[in-house]
Design a protein around this motif. Sequence first.
Motif, short mmCIF file in Angstrom:
data_model
loop_
_atom_site.label_atom_id
_atom_site.label_comp_id
_atom_site.label_asym_id
_atom_site.label_seq_id
_atom_site.Cartn_x
_atom_site.Cartn_y
_atom_site.Cartn_z
N GLY A 6 21.11 -9.52 -14.33
CA GLY A 6 20.58 -9.53 -15.69
C GLY A 6 20.85 -10.81 -16.45
N ALA A 7 20.89 -10.73 -17.78
CA ALA A 7 21.09 -11.92 -18.61
C ALA A 7 22.56 -12.33 -18.60
CB ALA A 7 20.64 -11.63 -20.03
N PRO A 8 22.88 -13.56 -18.20
CA PRO A 8 24.28 -13.98 -18.14
C PRO A 8 25.01 -13.92 -19.47
CG PRO A 8 22.89 -15.47 -16.87
CD PRO A 8 21.97 -14.58 -17.64
N SER A 9 24.27 -13.98 -20.59
CA SER A 9 24.89 -13.92 -21.91
C SER A 9 25.35 -12.52 -22.28
CB SER A 9 23.90 -14.41 -22.97
OG SER A 9 22.75 -13.59 -23.01
N ASP A 10 24.96 -11.54 -21.49
CA ASP A 10 25.29 -10.13 -21.74
C ASP A 10 26.38 -9.71 -20.77
OD1 ASP A 10 25.37 -7.35 -21.94
OD2 ASP A 10 23.20 -7.14 -22.10
N SER A 66 27.22 -6.20 -11.86
CA SER A 66 27.26 -6.94 -10.60
C SER A 66 28.63 -6.78 -9.92
CB SER A 66 26.95 -8.41 -10.85
OG SER A 66 26.85 -9.12 -9.63
N ASN A 67 29.70 -6.86 -10.73
CA ASN A 67 31.04 -6.66 -10.18
C ASN A 67 31.21 -5.25 -9.63
OD1 ASN A 67 31.70 -9.25 -10.97
ND2 ASN A 67 32.84 -8.62 -12.79
N GLY A 68 30.63 -4.28 -10.35
CA GLY A 68 30.71 -2.89 -9.89
C GLY A 68 29.98 -2.69 -8.57
N PHE A 69 28.81 -3.33 -8.44
CA PHE A 69 28.09 -3.28 -7.16
C PHE A 69 28.96 -3.86 -6.05
CE2 PHE A 69 23.86 -4.03 -9.65
CZ PHE A 69 23.85 -2.71 -10.07
N ALA A 109 21.05 -13.11 -1.06
CA ALA A 109 20.67 -13.91 -2.24
C ALA A 109 20.93 -13.09 -3.50
CB ALA A 109 19.20 -14.32 -2.17
N GLN A 110 21.12 -13.81 -4.59
CA GLN A 110 21.24 -13.19 -5.92
C GLN A 110 20.51 -14.09 -6.91
OE1 GLN A 110 25.13 -11.68 -7.57
NE2 GLN A 110 24.77 -13.28 -9.10
N GLU A 111 19.62 -13.50 -7.69
CA GLU A 111 18.84 -14.29 -8.66
C GLU A 111 18.96 -13.66 -10.04
OE1 GLU A 111 17.21 -17.06 -8.47
OE2 GLU A 111 16.93 -17.44 -6.33
N VAL A 112 19.05 -14.53 -11.04
CA VAL A 112 19.05 -14.09 -12.44
C VAL A 112 17.61 -13.83 -12.87
CG1 VAL A 112 19.50 -14.81 -14.82
CG2 VAL A 112 21.17 -15.33 -13.02
N ALA A 113 17.36 -12.61 -13.39
CA ALA A 113 16.02 -12.27 -13.86
C ALA A 113 16.02 -11.77 -15.31
CB ALA A 113 15.36 -11.25 -12.95
N ASN A 114 17.17 -11.88 -15.99
CA ASN A 114 17.26 -11.71 -17.44
C ASN A 114 16.71 -10.38 -17.96
OD1 ASN A 114 18.50 -14.27 -18.37
ND2 ASN A 114 16.72 -15.16 -17.35
N TRP A 115 16.90 -9.32 -17.19
CA TRP A 115 16.48 -7.97 -17.59
C TRP A 115 14.96 -7.81 -17.66
CZ3 TRP A 115 20.92 -6.09 -16.69
CH2 TRP A 115 22.09 -6.43 -17.38
N ASP A 116 14.20 -8.75 -17.15
CA ASP A 116 12.76 -8.83 -17.40
C ASP A 116 11.95 -8.46 -16.16
OD1 ASP A 116 10.54 -9.95 -19.27
OD2 ASP A 116 10.24 -11.03 -17.38
N ILE A 128 19.22 -4.37 -4.86
CA ILE A 128 19.99 -3.68 -5.88
C ILE A 128 19.84 -4.46 -7.17
CG2 ILE A 128 22.23 -4.79 -5.35
CD1 ILE A 128 23.43 -1.90 -5.84
N SER A 129 19.50 -3.76 -8.24
CA SER A 129 19.11 -4.43 -9.48
C SER A 129 19.97 -4.00 -10.65
CB SER A 129 17.64 -4.12 -9.77
OG SER A 129 17.24 -4.66 -11.02
N GLY A 130 20.25 -4.96 -11.53
CA GLY A 130 21.05 -4.69 -12.72
C GLY A 130 20.34 -3.89 -13.78
N ASN A 131 19.01 -3.79 -13.72
CA ASN A 131 18.32 -2.87 -14.63
C ASN A 131 16.98 -2.45 -14.05
OD1 ASN A 131 16.43 -4.93 -15.29
ND2 ASN A 131 16.47 -4.44 -17.47
N ASP A 132 16.34 -1.50 -14.71
CA ASP A 132 15.09 -0.94 -14.20
C ASP A 132 13.93 -1.93 -14.27
OD1 ASP A 132 16.17 1.53 -13.58
OD2 ASP A 132 15.64 2.42 -15.52
N GLU A 133 13.85 -2.69 -15.35
CA GLU A 133 12.71 -3.59 -15.50
C GLU A 133 12.66 -4.60 -14.36
OE1 GLU A 133 10.07 -3.73 -18.13
OE2 GLU A 133 10.80 -1.69 -17.76
N MET A 134 13.81 -5.18 -14.01
CA MET A 134 13.84 -6.11 -12.88
C MET A 134 13.50 -5.39 -11.57
SD MET A 134 17.14 -8.55 -13.82
CE MET A 134 18.34 -7.25 -13.58
#
Length: 314
Positions: free
Chosen positions: A156-160, A167-170, A184-191, A213-219
């Motif tokens: 998700g968004a690194p500022s959050d 990610s740590n929990g995963f 690989a791991q890519e930042v997609a900012n919840w979008d 595995i994704s940090g939110n549903d939108e991604m």
Amino acid sequence: MNLTKRALLASFVALPLMASTALADGLISIIVNDPSNPYWFTEGEVAKKTAEDMGYEANVAAHKGDTNTESNLIDTAITNKARAIILDPANADGSVGAVKKAVDAGIPVFIVNAEINTAGLAKAQLVSNNAQGAALGASAWVEAVGGEGDYVELFGAPSDNNAQTRSNGFETVLSQYPDLTKKAQEVANWDRTQGYTKMQSMLQANPDIKGVISGNDEMALGAIAALKEAGKLDGMVVGGFDGSPDSVDAVKAGELAYTVLQPVAIFSAEAVKQADHFINTGNLAVETEKQLFDCLLIDASNADKYTAAFTLSE
């Protein structure tokens, strides 16, 4: 307003509310991230309806992750003499100054969803138990994948702070399986759009992965679109996080293995109730500033119990 948002609004009528006092009046300002995302839309509308049902005026504004916009919205709330501010902060560190500005103006701030990194300013910080939710989702993901193979992660968004916590929990769960390899791991900012494009690039570089595995549903939904386009969705395990209506539809369709439901409808209403208590008594309803609300897993076994936006009935 589209049909999805109408349905979300209709579902809020069923939310139980604490009895309002006769003194409930004035404005409660609600500041969210981006209501184009159904999660933040729900957050704002639940808080607004709760405040209005308790006798307050309420408005919802969005900073869309921009701290300058957030600061201006706080200024507006101060000018409008808001009795309280319900804030989903734009940035764990960058929002501290805006919160302090409101507090210095005598307006109590109740944080929802995302934390700020300074304690003692907000009257409360009500957030999902992201570490618990991430472990819950990662365990389900491992079971679906079978405990071995290559995979990628959408961050998700690194500022959050929620992004790193999830990610740590995963990682805490997945690192226990030596036959699983994160390629690989890519930042997609919840979008969703960024999830789509980042999934395209990761898939091109890693065509043999078994899961995402994704940090939110939108991604996650963006990743599903990219996988469909590439003809790679069959047999792929994709996991989400939020419990949005679209993600539950994807679970029912067999495209998303699961989503982790954040109880946003619960803690958004609770923040307003706690604000009301403080306005009318000068005391905190809950002494602990940081309040964690446990997440729930939604998969094919219980998706039919999803009865309203971000609500799972027992």
